[in-house]
Design a protein around this motif. Structure first.
Motif, PDB file in Angstrom:
ATOM      1  N   LYS A  47     -12.275 -30.037  -8.860  1.00  0.00           N
ATOM      2  CA  LYS A  47     -11.988 -29.669 -10.547  1.00  0.00           C
ATOM      3  C   LYS A  47     -13.093 -30.014 -11.268  1.00  0.00           C
ATOM      4  O   LYS A  47     -12.935 -29.541 -12.681  1.00  0.00           O
ATOM      5  CB  LYS A  47     -11.192 -30.090 -11.040  1.00  0.00           C
ATOM      6  CG  LYS A  47      -9.750 -29.685 -10.039  1.00  0.00           C
ATOM      7  CD  LYS A  47      -8.449 -30.228 -10.480  1.00  0.00           C
ATOM      8  CE  LYS A  47      -7.328 -29.765  -9.979  1.00  0.00           C
ATOM      9  NZ  LYS A  47      -6.280 -30.758 -10.559  1.00  0.00           N
ATOM     10  N   ARG A  71     -15.915 -31.564 -15.558  1.00  0.00           N
ATOM     11  CA  ARG A  71     -15.145 -31.019 -16.266  1.00  0.00           C
ATOM     12  C   ARG A  71     -14.769 -31.893 -17.313  1.00  0.00           C
ATOM     13  O   ARG A  71     -14.500 -33.226 -16.447  1.00  0.00           O
ATOM     14  CB  ARG A  71     -13.978 -30.319 -15.543  1.00  0.00           C
ATOM     15  CG  ARG A  71     -13.323 -29.820 -16.707  1.00  0.00           C
ATOM     16  CD  ARG A  71     -13.435 -28.724 -17.368  1.00  0.00           C
ATOM     17  NE  ARG A  71     -12.310 -27.947 -17.463  1.00  0.00           N
ATOM     18  CZ  ARG A  71     -11.452 -28.408 -18.856  1.00  0.00           C
ATOM     19  NH1 ARG A  71     -12.259 -29.258 -19.681  1.00  0.00           N
ATOM     20  NH2 ARG A  71     -10.454 -27.988 -19.313  1.00  0.00           N
ATOM     21  N   ASN A  83     -12.565 -23.273 -12.754  1.00  0.00           N
ATOM     22  CA  ASN A  83     -12.156 -22.091 -12.219  1.00  0.00           C
ATOM     23  C   ASN A  83     -12.559 -21.599 -11.364  1.00  0.00           C
ATOM     24  O   ASN A  83     -12.625 -21.163 -10.678  1.00  0.00           O
ATOM     25  CB  ASN A  83     -11.205 -21.501 -13.499  1.00  0.00           C
ATOM     26  CG  ASN A  83     -10.219 -23.266 -14.780  1.00  0.00           C
ATOM     27  OD1 ASN A  83      -9.666 -23.436 -14.208  1.00  0.00           O
ATOM     28  ND2 ASN A  83      -9.917 -22.378 -15.859  1.00  0.00           N
ATOM     29  N   GLN A  93     -13.019 -23.012  -8.449  1.00  0.00           N
ATOM     30  CA  GLN A  93     -11.562 -22.880  -7.480  1.00  0.00           C
ATOM     31  C   GLN A  93     -11.481 -21.379  -7.018  1.00  0.00           C
ATOM     32  O   GLN A  93     -11.393 -21.845  -5.344  1.00  0.00           O
ATOM     33  CB  GLN A  93     -10.544 -23.359  -8.126  1.00  0.00           C
ATOM     34  CG  GLN A  93      -9.928 -23.828  -7.664  1.00  0.00           C
ATOM     35  CD  GLN A  93      -8.313 -24.711  -8.720  1.00  0.00           C
ATOM     36  OE1 GLN A  93      -8.380 -24.811 -10.051  1.00  0.00           O
ATOM     37  NE2 GLN A  93      -7.313 -24.680  -7.297  1.00  0.00           N
TER      38      GLN A  93
END
Length: 234
Positions: free
Chosen positions: A33, A18, A198, A201
């Motif tokens: 992340k 990311r 996302n 996570q």
């Protein structure tokens, strides 16, 4: 089954990068992340299977770079001080200049440089702190030396990027890397890079909760079965 990375592998999940993540993260939560999940069942109707295999291999390769990010961020010792017998990097075959450029382009669109951009200052800081722990009276000098070392070592992290490009060029054909770069530049590819952190996570949170609950169930069944044998566990 282990938590975190062990569960990730057991569940067949693979990470991706990311652009907003860096190796300044010092916890496994922050490292997550830079990870993502593979959802090829959703993508199969949209993309050729051969191309999907390229994405799958690219994302698996990313898991190793995530591990690299963690080691660069957390390791307090230089390579010479690490435990003997550590796994050695595989031998790489020579690659063409055009293949190297294709690999650099692929890594650039994935913003992989974010993984190692802070490697030099992190290692210098940790080295200084290590010396300082046993030489408190040298604090002023060590601070000044750290600046000198940082200036002389500036840009050394690019060596990591070049080696990463060579590894990708060994694992993928030049055309595969060009196809992957085109994919990651597409709306779907950009969404993959943006949305997956996302998803992973949330998935990691669920898997940790599941592992805790499942572990308790396993313990309970062990106790029950041993009790049936007249050998209750303490």
């Amino acid at each position: 089954m282990k938590h975190s990375s062990g569960i990730l592998l057991a569940a067949g999940l693979v990470p991706t990068f990311r652009s907003s993540c860096t190796t300044s993260a010092t916890t496994s939560h922050e490292l997550r992340k830079v990870m993502g999940t593979s959802k090829f069942m959703v993508l199969v109707p949209l993309l050729p299977l051969k191309f999907l295999d390229g994405i799958r291999r690219s994302m698996r390769r990313n898991f190793k770079w995530a591990a690299l990010a963690l080691s660069l961020a957390l390791s307090p010792l230089p390579a010479a001080a690490q435990q003997a017998g550590a796994p050695q990097a595989p031998q790489l075959k020579p690659v063409s200049a055009s293949a190297m450029q294709a690999a650099r382009d692929l890594l650039a669109v994935k913003n992989v440089s974010q993984v190692y951009m802070n490697a030099v200052p992190n290692i210098i800081q940790r080295t200084k702190d290590g010396f300082l722990a046993n030489n408190l009276s040298y604090q002023k000098d060590l601070n000044e030396v750290a600046v000198v070392v940082a200036q002389s070592m500036a840009g050394k992290e690019k060596e990591i990027g070049e080696q990463m490009a060579k590894i990708y060029a060994n694992d993928f054909t030049e055309q595969e890397m060009k196809d992957l770069t085109a994919f990651y530049k597409s709306p779907l590819g950009q969404k993959l890079l943006t949305a997956e952190p996302n998803a992973i996570q949330a998935s990691m949170m669920f898997m940790n909760q599941w592992a805790q609950s499942f572990g308790e169930a396993v313990v309970a069944q062990f106790r029950e079965e041993m009790k049936k044998r007249g050998k209750p566990l303490g």
